[in-house]
Motif scaffolding. Structure first.
Motif, PDB file in Angstrom:
ATOM      1  N   ARG A 273       0.814  -1.224   0.000  1.00  0.00           N
ATOM      2  CA  ARG A 273       0.000   0.000   0.000  1.00  0.00           C
ATOM      3  C   ARG A 273       0.845   1.272   0.000  1.00  0.00           C
ATOM      4  NH1 ARG A 273      -1.867   4.253  -0.475  1.00  0.00           N
ATOM      5  NH2 ARG A 273      -3.974   4.961   0.047  1.00  0.00           N
ATOM      6  N   ASN A 274       1.962   1.272   0.716  1.00  0.00           N
ATOM      7  CA  ASN A 274       2.771   2.499   0.793  1.00  0.00           C
ATOM      8  C   ASN A 274       3.263   2.964  -0.568  1.00  0.00           C
ATOM      9  OD1 ASN A 274       2.471   2.790   3.549  1.00  0.00           O
ATOM     10  ND2 ASN A 274       4.336   1.665   4.036  1.00  0.00           N
ATOM     11  N   SER A 275       3.527   2.039  -1.456  1.00  0.00           N
ATOM     12  CA  SER A 275       4.006   2.418  -2.790  1.00  0.00           C
ATOM     13  C   SER A 275       2.870   2.475  -3.819  1.00  0.00           C
ATOM     14  CB  SER A 275       5.073   1.430  -3.268  1.00  0.00           C
ATOM     15  OG  SER A 275       4.531   0.128  -3.384  1.00  0.00           O
ATOM     16  N   ALA A 276       1.676   2.166  -3.400  1.00  0.00           N
ATOM     17  CA  ALA A 276       0.554   2.060  -4.346  1.00  0.00           C
ATOM     18  C   ALA A 276       0.232   3.375  -5.042  1.00  0.00           C
ATOM     19  CB  ALA A 276      -0.686   1.518  -3.643  1.00  0.00           C
ATOM     20  N   LYS A 277       0.299   4.496  -4.333  1.00  0.00           N
ATOM     21  CA  LYS A 277      -0.117   5.754  -4.955  1.00  0.00           C
ATOM     22  C   LYS A 277       0.735   6.074  -6.183  1.00  0.00           C
ATOM     23  CE  LYS A 277      -1.369  10.523  -4.346  1.00  0.00           C
ATOM     24  NZ  LYS A 277      -1.579  11.639  -3.458  1.00  0.00           N
ATOM     25  N   LYS A 278       2.031   5.885  -6.081  1.00  0.00           N
ATOM     26  CA  LYS A 278       2.894   6.155  -7.226  1.00  0.00           C
ATOM     27  C   LYS A 278       2.514   5.263  -8.402  1.00  0.00           C
ATOM     28  CE  LYS A 278       7.588   5.737  -8.992  1.00  0.00           C
ATOM     29  NZ  LYS A 278       7.084   5.296 -10.280  1.00  0.00           N
ATOM     30  N   HIS A 279       2.234   3.998  -8.115  1.00  0.00           N
ATOM     31  CA  HIS A 279       1.874   3.060  -9.183  1.00  0.00           C
ATOM     32  C   HIS A 279       0.530   3.418  -9.810  1.00  0.00           C
ATOM     33  CE1 HIS A 279       5.375   0.775  -8.213  1.00  0.00           C
ATOM     34  NE2 HIS A 279       4.936   0.455  -7.012  1.00  0.00           N
TER      35      HIS A 279
END
Length: 145
Positions: A121-127
């Protein structure tokens, strides 16, 4: 007319789901580095639950996603290019979409999906932001027809 209204045609909805599933596959396949390997492994684990799991999840999330995106899309209609407006506002677009998945995951009983989502989830926004141009193109294609 909201974006979700355009999904009343089952054939169109099926095509949108298929295009979104292809976009997801493409986005995951293009990821590199250590985080890309982790995401690919997580994606494979989720798809391992059932081959159609991701497409079915997209189908379930699509109406709520379009409802969440509708205000941003409508702003873009006013400016004359709603797809470009989504792209220019990719942070807001990602937040709108992730708000839906966060709520769904909280309620999920599937511990595998919850675990994978929690780790990524922590990297989800960028993806999600990276996928916005492709999503905007898909939405634009189906709102024109």
């Amino acid at each position: 007319m909201g974006l979700s209204n355009g999904l009343s045609d089952p054939n169109k909805k099926n095509m949108v789901v298929a295009d979104c599933a292809k976009l997801l596959d493409t986005q995951v396949a293009s990821m590199g580095g250590v985080s890309g390997l982790a995401l690919k492994a997580g994606y494979a684990a989720v798809k391992g639950i059932a081959p159609s799991y991701c497409a079915e999840a997209i189908e379930r999330l699509l109406p709520e996603s379009f409802t969440a995106l509708d205000p941003i899309w409508s702003e873009g209609v006013q400016t004359g290019n709603p797809a470009e407006h989504l792209i220019q506002n990719r942070s807001r677009t990602a937040d709108a979409l992730l708000g839906i998945t966060d709520t769904k995951i909280e309620k999920s009983r599937n511990t595998t999906v919850k675990g994978v989502y929690g780790k990524l989830r922590n990297s989800a926004k960028k993806h999600v932001e990276d996928a916005v141009p492709g999503l905007a193109k898909i939405i634009d294609n189906y709102t024109k027809s």
